[in-house]
Design an enzyme around this catalytic site. Structure first.
Site, mmCIF file in Angstrom:
data_model
loop_
_atom_site.group_PDB
_atom_site.id
_atom_site.type_symbol
_atom_site.label_atom_id
_atom_site.label_comp_id
_atom_site.label_asym_id
_atom_site.label_seq_id
_atom_site.Cartn_x
_atom_site.Cartn_y
_atom_site.Cartn_z
ATOM 1 N N HIS A 156 -1.563 1.599 -4.181
ATOM 2 C CA HIS A 156 -1.967 3.007 -4.027
ATOM 3 C C HIS A 156 -1.088 3.973 -4.808
ATOM 4 O O HIS A 156 -1.053 5.146 -4.497
ATOM 5 C CB HIS A 156 -1.979 3.374 -2.529
ATOM 6 C CG HIS A 156 -3.039 2.652 -1.759
ATOM 7 N ND1 HIS A 156 -3.024 2.508 -0.393
ATOM 8 C CD2 HIS A 156 -4.164 2.021 -2.180
ATOM 9 C CE1 HIS A 156 -4.097 1.815 -0.009
ATOM 10 N NE2 HIS A 156 -4.792 1.503 -1.075
ATOM 11 N N GLY B 237 2.799 -4.335 9.006
ATOM 12 C CA GLY B 237 2.719 -2.887 9.205
ATOM 13 C C GLY B 237 1.546 -2.184 8.563
ATOM 14 O O GLY B 237 1.708 -1.097 8.011
ATOM 15 N N THR B 238 0.380 -2.778 8.652
ATOM 16 C CA THR B 238 -0.817 -2.069 8.167
ATOM 17 C C THR B 238 -1.928 -2.194 9.198
ATOM 18 O O THR B 238 -2.125 -3.266 9.777
ATOM 19 C CB THR B 238 -1.294 -2.592 6.790
ATOM 20 O OG1 THR B 238 -2.591 -2.039 6.512
ATOM 21 C CG2 THR B 238 -1.367 -4.108 6.701
ATOM 22 N N SER B 239 -2.636 -1.089 9.425
ATOM 23 C CA SER B 239 -3.721 -1.111 10.411
ATOM 24 C C SER B 239 -4.966 -1.803 9.844
ATOM 25 O O SER B 239 -5.926 -2.016 10.568
ATOM 26 C CB SER B 239 -4.081 0.319 10.817
ATOM 27 O OG SER B 239 -4.575 1.019 9.689
ATOM 28 N N GLN C 291 0.849 -1.196 0.000
ATOM 29 C CA GLN C 291 0.000 0.000 0.000
ATOM 30 C C GLN C 291 0.880 1.240 0.000
ATOM 31 O O GLN C 291 0.387 2.349 -0.133
ATOM 32 C CB GLN C 291 -0.871 0.024 1.258
ATOM 33 C CG GLN C 291 -1.840 -1.143 1.339
ATOM 34 C CD GLN C 291 -2.472 -1.222 2.709
ATOM 35 O OE1 GLN C 291 -3.449 -0.550 3.001
ATOM 36 N NE2 GLN C 291 -1.918 -2.052 3.571
HETATM 37 P P1 OAD Z 1 -1.561 2.967 9.055
HETATM 38 O O1 OAD Z 1 -0.896 4.220 9.513
HETATM 39 O O2 OAD Z 1 -3.049 2.935 9.103
HETATM 40 O O3 OAD Z 1 -1.018 1.708 9.915
HETATM 41 C C1 OAD Z 1 0.337 1.530 10.109
HETATM 42 C C2 OAD Z 1 0.572 0.261 10.928
HETATM 43 O O4 OAD Z 1 1.995 0.127 11.072
HETATM 44 C C3 OAD Z 1 -0.033 0.262 12.323
HETATM 45 O O5 OAD Z 1 -0.737 -0.963 12.534
HETATM 46 C C4 OAD Z 1 1.202 0.325 13.236
HETATM 47 O O6 OAD Z 1 1.025 -0.377 14.469
HETATM 48 C C5 OAD Z 1 2.271 -0.363 12.394
HETATM 49 N N1 OAD Z 1 3.670 -0.069 12.741
HETATM 50 C C6 OAD Z 1 4.189 0.977 13.431
HETATM 51 N N2 OAD Z 1 5.519 0.870 13.549
HETATM 52 C C7 OAD Z 1 5.885 -0.277 12.907
HETATM 53 C C8 OAD Z 1 7.130 -0.962 12.683
HETATM 54 N N3 OAD Z 1 8.282 -0.473 13.120
HETATM 55 N N4 OAD Z 1 7.104 -2.119 11.994
HETATM 56 C C9 OAD Z 1 5.930 -2.650 11.545
HETATM 57 N N5 OAD Z 1 4.737 -2.059 11.744
HETATM 58 C C10 OAD Z 1 4.708 -0.888 12.407
HETATM 59 O O7 OAD Z 1 -1.007 2.659 7.569
HETATM 60 P P2 OAD Z 1 -1.597 1.725 6.432
HETATM 61 O O8 OAD Z 1 -2.401 0.601 6.983
HETATM 62 O O9 OAD Z 1 -0.487 1.420 5.489
HETATM 63 O O10 OAD Z 1 -3.288 5.432 1.431
HETATM 64 O O11 OAD Z 1 -2.584 2.726 5.684
HETATM 65 C C11 OAD Z 1 -3.248 2.317 4.531
HETATM 66 C C12 OAD Z 1 -3.434 3.483 3.576
HETATM 67 O O12 OAD Z 1 -4.005 4.590 4.271
HETATM 68 C C13 OAD Z 1 -2.145 4.045 3.010
HETATM 69 O O13 OAD Z 1 -1.687 3.327 1.882
HETATM 70 C C14 OAD Z 1 -2.520 5.447 2.647
HETATM 71 C C15 OAD Z 1 -3.360 5.802 3.854
HETATM 72 O O14 OAD Z 1 -4.350 6.733 3.676
HETATM 73 C C16 OAD Z 1 -3.101 6.397 0.510
HETATM 74 O O15 OAD Z 1 -2.323 7.323 0.643
HETATM 75 C C17 OAD Z 1 -3.935 6.255 -0.714
#
Ligand code: OAD
Length: 232
Positions: free
Chosen positions: A104, A175-177, A86
């Protein structure tokens, strides 16, 4: 060769110096998502959006893949690896991954705002020309826009990504929520019984079944997973 499919999110790049989107001090706290990452936001203020992605692009060209990206790339020696991300950064590619699907969009590219997917108007930017002057036109005369899938737009790479997940022998989410659909729906495309791992230092809720949780950051979590893989 066994096929491993990864689904990565913002947490994958945290250890390379990038912020996640949600949560305390997430990127969307400081830059409202409806302004910088929605179709309406782009229509309303393309200069603000162009400058936001200019800022991120500059940061990207100074960033390096972390150990987690590198372990994923190294797995290509023994596995058939597909990375579905993503993330709009290019850190998986920079680490050496050769089969990356960007759900994305890609920060390194800009495109026509009239026909974003017309390849003749997609341009790749490099470290020496990473900044787009607001008002710059694409080859078809429309405003040049970041090659990013904004909220409110379709996700054309979802179908090819879903086919990869269906084909996976092992599926790994990092690493995705799992807040954003349709990306989060990919967890439901695995064949029954596919070993599935979720690497995240924080709790992530999903209704998908049979998940082994590794509550660690991307690099430490990938080290742990790499040790488990030969036993699967
Ligand atoms: P989020 O910010 O929603 O989630 C990030 C995740 O990474 C959370 O579950 C954290 O706990 C985790 N995290 C934090 N530190 C970490 C580490 N060191 N190693 C592994 N994980 C860690 O981000 P996404 O789920 O990627 O879209 O968000 C999805 C989409 O929302 C993105 O692609 C973006 C955003 O709006 C667009 O820009 C179109």
């Amino acid at each position: 060769m066994k096929k491993i499919v990864f689904l990565t999110g913002a947490g994958m790049s945290v250890e390379s110096g990038f912020k996640t989107f949600r949560g305390n001090d997430g990127l969307w706290e400081n830059y409202p998502v409806e302004q910088v990452a929605s179709h309406e936001g782009w229509e309303q203020d393309p200069t603000l959006v162009t400058n936001f992605y200019n800022m991120l692009r500059k940061k990207l060209y100074a960033a390096q893949p972390n150990e987690g990206h590198k372990i994923i790339a190294a797995l290509e020696k023994e596995y058939n690896v597909t990375v579905i991300t993503q993330n709009v950064d290019n850190l998986h590619e920079k680490a050496g991954s050769t089969h990356v699907i960007h759900l994305h969009g890609e920060l390194t590219k800009v495109c026509s705002s009239r026909e974003p997917y017309d390849p003749q108007y997609i341009e790749e930017l490099g470290p020496d020309n990473s900044q787009v002057a607001p008002g710059t036109k694409a080859g078809d005369g429309s405003l040049l826009r970041p090659f990013i899938v904004f909220f409110g737009e379709s996700v054309p790479m979802l179908e090819p990504a879903a086919r990869e997940v269906e084909d996976a022998d092992i599926f790994v989410v990092i690493g995705t929520s799992l807040n954003v659909y349709p990306a989060a729906s990919l967890l439901y495309y695995t064949k029954p019984g596919t070993p599935t791992f979720l690497i995240d230092p924080n709790a992530v809720s999903t209704e998908a079944r049979n998940i082994t949780y590794i509550r660690k950051g991307a690099s430490e979590g990938m080290k742990e997973l790499a040790e488990m893989l030969p036993k699967l």
